[in-house]
Design a protein around this motif. Structure first.
Motif, PDB file in Angstrom:
ATOM      1  N   THR A  23     -56.141  17.234 -38.034  1.00  0.00           N
ATOM      2  CA  THR A  23     -54.025  18.098 -37.117  1.00  0.00           C
ATOM      3  C   THR A  23     -53.986  19.056 -37.677  1.00  0.00           C
ATOM      4  N   GLY A  24     -52.786  18.706 -36.540  1.00  0.00           N
ATOM      5  CA  GLY A  24     -52.683  20.604 -35.745  1.00  0.00           C
ATOM      6  C   GLY A  24     -53.271  21.552 -35.486  1.00  0.00           C
ATOM      7  N   GLU A  25     -53.491  21.739 -35.183  1.00  0.00           N
ATOM      8  CA  GLU A  25     -54.428  22.909 -34.413  1.00  0.00           C
ATOM      9  C   GLU A  25     -55.117  23.320 -34.832  1.00  0.00           C
ATOM     10  N   VAL A  26     -56.217  23.677 -34.121  1.00  0.00           N
ATOM     11  CA  VAL A  26     -57.467  23.774 -34.386  1.00  0.00           C
ATOM     12  C   VAL A  26     -58.190  24.756 -33.271  1.00  0.00           C
ATOM     13  N   TYR A  27     -58.900  25.761 -32.933  1.00  0.00           N
ATOM     14  CA  TYR A  27     -59.968  26.586 -32.041  1.00  0.00           C
ATOM     15  C   TYR A  27     -61.591  25.667 -32.648  1.00  0.00           C
ATOM     16  N   SER A  58     -52.245  19.423 -32.209  1.00  0.00           N
ATOM     17  CA  SER A  58     -52.226  18.148 -31.622  1.00  0.00           C
ATOM     18  C   SER A  58     -51.185  17.815 -32.787  1.00  0.00           C
ATOM     19  N   TYR A  59     -49.914  18.511 -32.998  1.00  0.00           N
ATOM     20  CA  TYR A  59     -49.042  18.577 -34.152  1.00  0.00           C
ATOM     21  C   TYR A  59     -48.596  17.678 -33.316  1.00  0.00           C
ATOM     22  N   PRO A  60     -47.869  16.782 -35.000  1.00  0.00           N
ATOM     23  CA  PRO A  60     -47.003  14.643 -34.596  1.00  0.00           C
ATOM     24  C   PRO A  60     -45.429  15.789 -34.075  1.00  0.00           C
ATOM     25  N   ASP A  61     -45.144  16.713 -33.799  1.00  0.00           N
ATOM     26  CA  ASP A  61     -43.877  17.422 -33.684  1.00  0.00           C
ATOM     27  C   ASP A  61     -43.502  17.781 -32.099  1.00  0.00           C
ATOM     28  N   GLU A  62     -44.929  18.022 -31.616  1.00  0.00           N
ATOM     29  CA  GLU A  62     -44.926  18.573 -30.169  1.00  0.00           C
ATOM     30  C   GLU A  62     -44.932  17.160 -29.320  1.00  0.00           C
ATOM     31  N   GLN A  77     -56.759  22.826 -19.159  1.00  0.00           N
ATOM     32  CA  GLN A  77     -56.372  22.236 -20.151  1.00  0.00           C
ATOM     33  C   GLN A  77     -55.738  20.341 -20.125  1.00  0.00           C
ATOM     34  N   SER A  78     -55.813  19.681 -20.417  1.00  0.00           N
ATOM     35  CA  SER A  78     -55.192  17.904 -20.738  1.00  0.00           C
ATOM     36  C   SER A  78     -54.249  18.770 -21.541  1.00  0.00           C
ATOM     37  N   PHE A  79     -53.169  17.129 -20.467  1.00  0.00           N
ATOM     38  CA  PHE A  79     -52.133  17.137 -21.908  1.00  0.00           C
ATOM     39  C   PHE A  79     -51.552  15.581 -21.984  1.00  0.00           C
ATOM     40  N   LEU A  80     -51.433  14.940 -22.586  1.00  0.00           N
ATOM     41  CA  LEU A  80     -51.621  13.847 -23.649  1.00  0.00           C
ATOM     42  C   LEU A  80     -50.135  13.963 -24.187  1.00  0.00           C
ATOM     43  N   ASP A  81     -49.588  12.646 -23.111  1.00  0.00           N
ATOM     44  CA  ASP A  81     -48.016  11.723 -23.573  1.00  0.00           C
ATOM     45  C   ASP A  81     -48.934  10.166 -24.117  1.00  0.00           C
ATOM     46  N   LYS A  82     -48.158   9.425 -23.274  1.00  0.00           N
ATOM     47  CA  LYS A  82     -48.534   7.951 -22.609  1.00  0.00           C
ATOM     48  C   LYS A  82     -50.158   8.010 -21.609  1.00  0.00           C
ATOM     49  N   HIS A  83     -50.154   9.387 -20.106  1.00  0.00           N
ATOM     50  CA  HIS A  83     -50.970   9.647 -20.084  1.00  0.00           C
ATOM     51  C   HIS A  83     -52.107  11.333 -19.217  1.00  0.00           C
ATOM     52  N   PHE A  84     -52.415  11.280 -19.085  1.00  0.00           N
ATOM     53  CA  PHE A  84     -53.629  12.952 -19.150  1.00  0.00           C
ATOM     54  C   PHE A  84     -53.027  13.490 -17.829  1.00  0.00           C
ATOM     55  N   ILE A 141     -41.079  27.588 -29.399  1.00  0.00           N
ATOM     56  CA  ILE A 141     -41.092  28.542 -29.784  1.00  0.00           C
ATOM     57  C   ILE A 141     -40.859  28.190 -31.854  1.00  0.00           C
ATOM     58  N   LEU A 142     -39.316  27.730 -31.746  1.00  0.00           N
ATOM     59  CA  LEU A 142     -38.801  27.565 -33.177  1.00  0.00           C
ATOM     60  C   LEU A 142     -40.145  26.834 -33.978  1.00  0.00           C
ATOM     61  N   ARG A 143     -40.646  25.879 -33.187  1.00  0.00           N
ATOM     62  CA  ARG A 143     -41.970  24.614 -34.092  1.00  0.00           C
ATOM     63  C   ARG A 143     -43.016  25.865 -34.439  1.00  0.00           C
ATOM     64  N   LYS A 144     -43.470  26.779 -33.537  1.00  0.00           N
ATOM     65  CA  LYS A 144     -44.467  27.661 -34.046  1.00  0.00           C
ATOM     66  C   LYS A 144     -43.366  28.972 -35.252  1.00  0.00           C
ATOM     67  N   VAL A 145     -42.274  28.890 -35.125  1.00  0.00           N
ATOM     68  CA  VAL A 145     -42.047  29.713 -36.280  1.00  0.00           C
ATOM     69  C   VAL A 145     -41.775  28.740 -37.028  1.00  0.00           C
ATOM     70  N   SER A 146     -41.381  27.332 -37.443  1.00  0.00           N
ATOM     71  CA  SER A 146     -41.626  26.934 -38.454  1.00  0.00           C
ATOM     72  C   SER A 146     -42.619  26.893 -39.383  1.00  0.00           C
ATOM     73  N   ARG A 147     -43.428  26.514 -38.760  1.00  0.00           N
ATOM     74  CA  ARG A 147     -44.984  26.135 -39.364  1.00  0.00           C
ATOM     75  C   ARG A 147     -45.859  26.895 -39.907  1.00  0.00           C
ATOM     76  N   TRP A 148     -45.478  28.622 -38.778  1.00  0.00           N
ATOM     77  CA  TRP A 148     -45.461  30.141 -39.283  1.00  0.00           C
ATOM     78  C   TRP A 148     -45.352  30.984 -41.018  1.00  0.00           C
ATOM     79  N   TYR A 149     -43.884  30.979 -40.586  1.00  0.00           N
ATOM     80  CA  TYR A 149     -42.492  31.462 -41.363  1.00  0.00           C
ATOM     81  C   TYR A 149     -42.763  30.096 -42.427  1.00  0.00           C
ATOM     82  N   ASP A 150     -42.793  29.187 -42.408  1.00  0.00           N
ATOM     83  CA  ASP A 150     -42.840  27.833 -43.247  1.00  0.00           C
ATOM     84  C   ASP A 150     -40.627  28.626 -43.680  1.00  0.00           C
ATOM     85  N   VAL A 151     -39.944  27.194 -42.704  1.00  0.00           N
ATOM     86  CA  VAL A 151     -38.811  27.365 -42.441  1.00  0.00           C
ATOM     87  C   VAL A 151     -38.554  26.972 -42.067  1.00  0.00           C
TER      88      VAL A 151
END
Length: 398
Positions: free
Chosen positions: A227-231, A270-274, A304-311, A339-349
């Motif tokens: 879940t989330g983001e993994v490299y 694959s964050y659920p809020d993206e 890169q692929s972007f998947l919502d309902k279709h690729f 940007i703020l979604r990334k900020v929220s996860r990294w800085y826990d705000v």
């Protein structure tokens, strides 16, 4: 008159700090240098003023591109620059737009715009290496709190924490009486972690992410869930099948897709809020299959692929997608909401942002090691929006 060694200037962090006005020991260093060379004070002060102005007025996007090109050229030379660099007029510096942009970008990265003050605004520090490891028996280990060394020995596999803060699995026995056992590593908001899996594959977990994996992979396939983001950097493994050697595929499962890998480097967000799942391929090949409708596509390096309902498949900005693994935020025409979604996860705000402001686009690079105010100032200096930090909540207004 002696001439300026500009490369040394760009590489000298103490000079940038002198332009910023802190820390005190770097300011004192340059003041002492000027006391010994008073004939250069006028020119140094002139350069200092222009460097300060550039930090505010040169476009970050242009500076970013030029800085990266300059950095590559300097890295190729791999020389240690002479600290006794020489001074010249500013006109020779101004003649090169590339180098001007590079100076402003370097200052931007070194927090020139983010000098700490004595205001009452809360200081929110960036994330760090921390994660929770759940073993096969259900017991948990807080990886940021345990000492270096062996953490567990289960199912014939040794789990160790290295001095660099990584988690490494290594097979210590040829046989195991519990080959179905699995572990889970999970990072909180404000956390990240790296690990080496039992097959030698490597995984980098971003904030608020998890990876579930067996401590013994099967002979015909390797499979993990995330879940989330993994490299990932997947190790190549082979088995003898029908008299010939065949690669053992590696599968990565998310909530809505499956990735089949033969040996490659790729990033999965694959964050659920993206808005959707983004899979970026750096090296090798992967096949991505949607669990929603069975749709399947093959990615080539740089795609890169972007998947919502279709690729949707397209060219990837690889540097932007994996910048987090190198410790940076890279924004290229990115929405404030993203940007703020990334900020929220990294800085826990927490974030409070009106929808119309969330659509604003921004460019820039900020080190993930900077305090939260670095990104807030990056946004505010454009004049497009105002950001206020109250305890652990960012409130965005016009």
């Amino acid at each position: 008159m002696e001439e300026l060694n500009l490369k040394a200037l760009l590489a000298d962090e103490s000079f940038i700090n002198y332009c910023k006005g802190y820390p005190a020991h770097d300011v004192a260093k340059w003041e002492n240098w000027l006391q010994d060379r008073p004939q250069y004070r006028k020119e140094v002060e002139e350069q200092k003023r222009i460097v300060q102005a550039l930090a505010y007025h040169v476009t970050v996007t242009t500076a970013e591109d030029n800085y990266l090109r300059l950095k590559e050229r300097i890295a190729k030379k791999n020389k240690k620059l002479d600290t006794g660099f020489r001074i010249s007029s500013w006109l020779k510096i101004a003649a090169s737009i590339l180098l001007i942009c590079s100076i402003s970008y370097l200052i931007f990265r070194q927090s020139f715009l983010f000098k700490p003050d004595n205001s009452t605004q809360s200081l929110v520090i960036p994330g760090e290496d921390k994660a929770l490891l759940t073993l096969a028996d259900g017991s948990t280990i807080s990886l940021d709190e345990v000492a270096v060394g062996t953490l567990a020995l289960e199912g014939g596999v040794r789990v160790e924490k290295t001095k660099s803060g990584q988690l490494i699995y290594s097979v210590s026995e040829s046989e195991s009486n519990n080959k179905s056992a699995s572990n889970t590593i999970a990072t909180p908001k404000g956390g990240q972690y790296r690990l080496t899996l039992p097959d030698g594959s490597k995984a980098w977990l971003n904030a608020a992410s998890s990876l579930h994996y067996p401590i013994h992979f099967e002979n015909n396939e390797r499979r993990v869930k995330m879940t989330g983001e993994v490299y990932f950097e997947i190790a190549k493994m082979e088995k003898r099948q029908h008299g010939r050697m065949e690669r053992i595929p590696f599968y990565v499962e998310t909530a809505h897709q499956e990735i089949q890998v033969l040996g490659t480097h790729f990033n999965v967000n694959s964050y659920p809020d993206e808005p959707g799942i983004v899979t970026t391929l750096l090296e090798g090949s992967v096949r991505v299959t949607s669990s929603l409708n069975g749709e399947s596509i093959l990615l080539r390096p740089g795609q890169q692929s972007f998947l919502d309902k279709h690729f949707v498949v397209g060219d990837a900005d690889v540097e932007q997608q994996v910048a987090w693994t190198a410790g940076d935020f890279v924004f290229k025409s990115e929405s404030l909401a993203g940007i703020l979604r990334k900020v929220s996860r990294w800085y826990d705000v927490d974030i409070v942002c009106p929808p119309h402001l969330g659509k604003l686009k921004f460019d820039g690079i900020v080190s993930r090691s900077q305090p939260l105010t670095a990104i807030m100032d990056m946004v505010e200096i454009t004049g497009k929006a105002k950001l206020k930090l109250i305890e652990r909540r960012i409130i965005v207004t016009d």
